[in-house]
Each structure stands twice: as C-alpha cells, then as structure tokens.
Design a protein around this motif. Structure first.
Motif, short mmCIF file in Angstrom:
data_model
loop_
_atom_site.label_atom_id
_atom_site.label_comp_id
_atom_site.label_asym_id
_atom_site.label_seq_id
_atom_site.Cartn_x
_atom_site.Cartn_y
_atom_site.Cartn_z
N ALA A 151 0.56 -1.41 0.02
CA ALA A 151 0.24 -0.27 0.18
C ALA A 151 0.83 1.29 0.00
N SER B 111 3.39 4.63 -1.10
CA SER B 111 4.01 5.13 -2.06
C SER B 111 4.99 5.62 -2.55
N TYR C 5 -3.39 3.92 -4.67
CA TYR C 5 -4.50 4.65 -4.78
C TYR C 5 -4.71 5.73 -5.90
N ARG D 254 -7.59 6.27 -8.54
CA ARG D 254 -8.61 6.40 -7.17
C ARG D 254 -9.17 7.78 -6.39
N ASP D 255 -7.67 8.31 -6.12
CA ASP D 255 -8.37 9.74 -5.12
C ASP D 255 -7.91 10.78 -6.15
N SER D 256 -7.00 10.76 -6.64
CA SER D 256 -6.56 11.85 -7.89
C SER D 256 -7.21 11.97 -9.02
#
Lengths: 399, 304
Positions: free
Chosen positions: B126, B128, B228, B231-233
């Motif tokens: 998970a 970054s 992610y 999805r997040d950005s």
C-alpha cells in the motif's frame, strides 16, 4: 537432637515456602497448561495506514513466537489473530466486534490509526474487553476514549507515546538548539491524527518563541500538494511543521526543497518509520521528530529485539514493530499474573485488565515500561532526525 | 501566484490527458469506463516496477508501461464490455463491471509484496513510492522566482502533441472515420461493412494507452505512485473534466482539464485550502445548470 529438630523445621519451612511459590504457581500452571490465550489485533495492513500496520504485525508475531517457543505463559500458548481494517474507521469497528464476540479473544491490540481508535476503543470499553493501543498517538485516546465524555475508560491502554508528549518535546528541543522565529503548519484537515498533531503544534509554538505565520490545510487523499507547498515556501518560514502521515511528509519535503526552501522540518510520529525517511531521501535530511523508540539504542532488550527481528524478517524493525512487540510482552506478562480461569471469559478479561494496570517491565525495546494511572505509557522520549538515506540519527534523549 | 499558475498548468495537463481517454470511450460507446483510473495507476506502477525492480531504463519502461495499459484496454473490452453487449445489457451494467475490474486491479497491486503472488508486478504493497532520481533525472531550473522541474515541464508538450495527433487521426484518417461512424450509429456502421467490435477494441486500446501514459507522467512529476493514485486523484476529477468540456468531446476534455487545474489552484490561493474540491465542483454544478452539454458539447450530432 536439637540440631536435628532445627534441620527438620528448616526443611519443613523450605518445603512450605517452595509450595507457596510453586504451589500457588502449581494451581495456575495446571489451569494454564495446554490452554490458549486468544488475542486479536486490528491493524491497517492496506490503504493509508498500510505504511505502519505490517511492521506492527511483524513485531507482534515475533513476540508471540518467542514466548510460545519458551514454553508460553505458565504453559498456555498465545494465539494471535491479525485482521486488516483497510485504514477505514467503520471496517475497524466491524473487525473489532467480530474479534470480541465471534472469536472470543481475551484482549485486543490496535487499531493502527487514531482515526479508527475513535470507533474501536469505545466499543471494546462497552464490551468490557481490554484493548492495548499500539500506535495511536492522537489526543483523547486514554483515558477519555469516549471524549467528550470524560469518564475514564477502564479497558483502554496505550503503549505508544502520545503526540501530546512527543510534539512539544520536539519543538522545545529544536527551539533551544536553533531559536527559530517563524513557522508554517501543514495539516491534513480530514485526518484525526494530523489535525490533533496540528492542534498540539498550534498550542506549543508561542511558548517556544515561534510565530505561526499560517496554518495550511489540505485533504489527505490529495496527490498534488504543490499548491500548498508553494504557499508555505512563499512565506519563507524558519520551520515547516508537518503532522501528517503516510506518503505526505516526504512529498512536502521534496516539494519544498525543490522550490529552494532551506529551513527546518519538524514533525510528529508520522516521520518515525524508515519508509518515510526513505521516501524523503535527501530532502528529508535533518527533519526532526520525537520518537518512542530508536533503532540504534544499544541496551540489551533493544539490541536483542533488533537482531531477532532482522533474523526473522531480513529488515530492520521500526518504531511500530517495537511497539507491537512490546505490546505482546505486556499482555503476556499481565496474563501470567492474572490467574486466568479459561472458563469465564468475562471474568478473565477483567482479571487481565486489572493485571495490566500493574505491569512493570524492567526491559523492553522501548526501555523500562509501566502504565500511568491514566493507562498511558511512561517512557523516555528520543528526538531523532532523518539521515537522508532512509534511517535516523539520535539528537536528544529526554527522560 | 506565478508559481501557482505553473502548478495549475502541470496538473491540468495530467487531468486533460486522463480525461481524453475517458471521453474517447464515452464518445464511442456511450458508457463510462470506470476502470480507466485503475489503468492510469497500472501504467505508473508497471513503469516504476520495471525501472526499480527489474532495472530497465526509464524510456523502455515507459514504452512497456504504455503497452501494458493498452493491453488492459483489451481486457476491459473482452471481460467487462463485449459480453454485456452480446447480451444487450443496459449501460449501467458496464458501469458495474468496470468498477469491479478497477477494484480487482487495485487489490492485485496492493497485494504485491516481496514473496507474494504479485511480487513480479509490484512489491511496495500500500506504500507510496517515487522514481529514484538516479533512474529518472529530474533537472530543476530556477527562473526568477519560478521553479521548473523537467519532469513537470515535459508533460505539457507531450500532452499537447498527443492530443493533436489523436485529433488528427479521428478527423482525417480512415480509422478515425470508422470510429466516428461507430459513435454515430453502431448498427448503421455494421451495415456499411465496418467491424464494430474491432473499432471498439481499438478505442479501448487508444484510451487505455493514454490513461497509462497520464499515470506515468503523474507518477514521475508528483513523486507519488501507489495503488490509490487513480482512485484518489483523477477518477472523480476526470468525470468533472469531461462534463465540464462536454461528454465525448476531445477538445472539451483538453480545455476542461486545464480549466479544472486552474480553478482548483486559484480556489486554494483565493479562498484557502478548504475550497479546492468545493469550488471545482461548484463550477461543475454551474456548468450543468447553465450549459448542460458542456463547453464543447454543442454539436450533439458529432460526438468525437
């Protein structure tokens, strides 16, 4: 004759004494041996907290393995179930409920994030199950887990150094070293951990002679932080405070250095893992935080832990591993003294809670370990700085 | 503010590149491909992995990353879309299958840890990560008060060139005419002898290649590659961009991308950081009320 008498009495006394210790222990050993002490851990193994949860799990598993290999707790084996809450508050509470009611664990560890603890700790309290927080550092974790209700939570404990202690210690130490005048705070407003930390920074800057020029708020899932970093850098502060976790600190550091800013980064617990130091790399050099644990500490209980961890997982442990490892040791020590029955789960949970209040371990990787009357950890604070290569150096030791 | 405008242009280019792929599929198929954000992430993750874990040079890794993304476009078509088309399922069904595929792709990357099933693809779970500066040189220039990073500056010409090429292909080539025919009326296109399934596959390959490239540029420029990022950005923002620009319009997606980047950054500067998302979506809302077809959605006959 008299002499023989004396010897007889002495032998009898010794026997009684021996029975007193092994006898008492004898009954415990009997009720413990062959039994299993079930523990459950709620950790963030994926999503935002996935940077911290796995190391906590590895630390816990190592401690369980060592204790079981050495004969367990008075002969009882520890079994640890680790469940992932995906860094999500609702899922964290759901997992806790399953562990308490379905899996019938004796005690819980976790959750990884303060944001989730708000849901999990009151639940454990209401279901009268001891829970030991292993990495939550926000405010209102112990003893007021039901904040704003201030009734102390009886079943909630914490073995992680709270940000209320760590952040002020860090600011004070840096202020004494370098006398900074101005600061800017960057805070993820939608994250309890970060906003609690931000609050603590705001409460502590002026006492240390630092003027907070601006508090810049952003959201934790925003990937492009450049507009916020630009805002901060344009104010030319001496210090940038970062109270976020995960990948955010490294991104802010890299961005600010690229834009030519030369000042000091001060932060919280979010800095204290090798992953973050590695992500920040050269941009993070010198960034300071106050930590519950320091890899380079050479006292035996830490050196042994570090070498065992390296042998097991082939990487260095971090603070979260050390806190997870210590948490299992604390629970094992409490279980040993709690006279558990293994028949009455509710009764055993309460006995374990009472025993946890009296924990007094002379040696753990965190140093000597006790709980305060508020169930919080009582320990040394280590101020550390990133070394620019994925590690840390020790700057100050605050007893 | 100058630096902030630059920030807006950089992020706007990425929004635009991402949204062009999004809008291309919508224009041809009238469905939203919600796996597009996962392809965006996959492009970045594969490229990172090839550079860091398999030691390939960055440029080679980029090409492979784009190729893998393009292949994923074929997977989307064959797994999520074609079976549904055969059964004449309503468009909402494709929405669900593509969301499902996106979740699977994200979960697969997330599971990638040393020793796991997906370790060849990704080992950072998970976490970054960012490209090491040794493998991907990121020169920094200071011009006056401005900071220019090579990794961000290159986005602009790449985006504009690609969008121009795409515009040319669609407008002036045989393939482009075919795509437009399918967008207009798949049935009529089939009767005219066009292989509609092949055209749709091509659309998804093109769209996904653009999405993957946007992901790579994003990862290199912002130093943030994680399961992610899509999805997040960009997922919801991409949607905002294509609504802003006009659903299915490529020029609209480009202008919408830069516009959203600008609106967001100006909102932060003028109103404070809390306003970023709010102002962007207020603009979107206004657009929907005042001009529901979007900036470039006037000619409803011609969709792409």
């Amino acid at each position: 004759m008299k002499r023989l008498h004396l010897v007889g009495w002495l032998t009898a006394a010794l026997l009684v004494a021996a029975c007193g210790s092994t006898g008492g222990g004898g009954t415990t050993t009997n009720s413990y041996s062959g039994k299993t002490i079930k523990l459950g851990a709620i950790l963030s193994l994926t999503q935002a907290g996935g940077v911290y949860g796995p190391q906590g799990r590895d630390g816990m598993n190592l401690a369980v393995k060592q204790i079981n290999a050495a004969g367990g707790v008075n002969g009882a084996q520890i079994s640890l179930t680790v469940k992932d809450d995906a860094s999500d508050k609702a899922q964290s509470a759901a997992v806790a409920q399953t562990l308490i009611q379905q899996d019938q664990v004796m005690a819980l560890l976790g959750p990884t994030l303060s944001n989730s603890a708000v849901a999990v700790h009151p639940l454990a309290e209401s279901l009268k199950t001891p829970i030991l927080a292993v990495s939550t550092t926000g405010i209102h974790i112990v003893p007021d887990c039901n904040f704003p209700t201030t009734t102390p939570c009886k079943f909630v404990f914490r073995d992680s150094l709270g940000e209320e202690t760590a952040i002020p210690a860090n600011i004070k130490a840096y202020a004494a070293d370098s006398h900074p005048k101005t600061g800017v705070l960057l805070v993820a407003q939608d994250d309890k951990f970060s906003s609690d930390g931000g609050q603590i920074v705001q409460d502590n800057v002026s006492a240390n002679g630092i003027q907070l020029l601006k508090t810049i708020k952003f959201n934790k899932a925003e990937a492009d932080l450049s507009p916020y970093v630009t805002q901060a850098v344009q104010l030319k502060p001496d210090v940038i405070f970062i109270t976020s976790l995960g990948a955010i600190p490294a991104k802010i550091m890299t961005g600010a250095r690229q834009q030519g800013w030369q000042g000091q980064f001060l932060g919280g617990n979010g800095f204290n893992t090798a992953t973050v130091s590695k992500q920040a790399a050269a941009a993070g050099t010198g960034a300071r935080s106050a930590s519950a644990w320091y890899l380079g500490n050479t006292f035996a209980s830490n050196a042994d832990f570090v070498s065992a961890y390296k042998a097991e997982y082939n990487v260095d442990p971090d603070q979260f591993s050390a806190q997870g490892y210590t948490a299992i040791k604390v629970l094992a020590d409490s279980a040993k003294r709690a006279n558990l029955t293994f028949t009455d789960l509710a009764g055993d949970r309460d006995k374990l809670r009472a025993a946890m209040e009296k924990v007094n371990l002379a040696s753990t990787p965190l140093g000597p370990f006790q709980f305060t009357a508020n169930h919080d950890v009582k320990q040394t604070v280590w101020v550390i700085a990133m070394d620019g290569k994925g590690g840390f150096t020790l700057v100050h030791e605050i007893k | 503010v100058d630096q902030q405008i630059l920030n807006a242009i950089f992020i706007g280019s990425i929004y635009a590149l991402f949204a062009v792929g999004y809008t291309l599929v919508f224009g041809v198929l009238d469905i939203l491909n919600l796996a597009h954000s996962a392809v965006f992430m996959l492009g970045a993750a594969v490229t990172y992995s090839l550079v860091v874990n398999h030691g390939l040079p960055f440029w080679v890794a980029c090409i492979v990353g784009v190729a893998v993304s393009a292949l994923m476009g074929l997977v989307i078509e064959h797994v999520c879309l074609r079976p549904l088309r055969r059964r004449k399922a309503p468009p909402i069904a494709a929405l669900i299958t593509t969301i499902g595929l996106a979740l699977i792709i994200v979960a697969a990357i997330e599971q990638g840890k040393p020793g796991s099933l997906f370790a060849w693809l990704w080992v950072d779970g998970a976490n970054s990560v960012s490209f090491p500066t040794t493998a991907v040189p990121n020169t920094i220039w200071h011009v006056g008060d401005l900071t220019l990073q090579a990794s961000k500056v290159v986005i602009i010409p790449i985006s504009i060139a690609l969008m121009l090429v795409l515009g040319y292909v669609i407008r002036f080539t045989q393939v482009g005419r075919g795509l437009r025919a399918v967008a207009e009326n798949p049935r009529a296109a089939r009767l005219m002898g066009l292989d509609v399934d092949r055209m749709i596959s091509l659309t998804l390959v093109l769209s996904s290649a653009l999405g993957g490239l946007a992901g790579i540029l994003f990862g290199a420029a912002l130093g943030d590659i994680s399961p992610y990022i899509g999805r997040d950005s960009v997922e919801v923002r991409g949607l905002a961009v294509i609504v802003l620009g006009g659903m299915g319009s490529i020029a609209g997606a480009v202008v919408g991308g830069y516009l959203l980047g600008l609106i967001e950054v100006l909102a932060i500067v003028a109103l404070g950081s809390n306003a970023r998302g709010g102002v962007a979506f207020a603009a979107l809302f206004l657009m929907l009320v005042l001009r529901p077809q979007g900036l470039f959605g006037a000619q409803l006959r011609e969709k792409i």
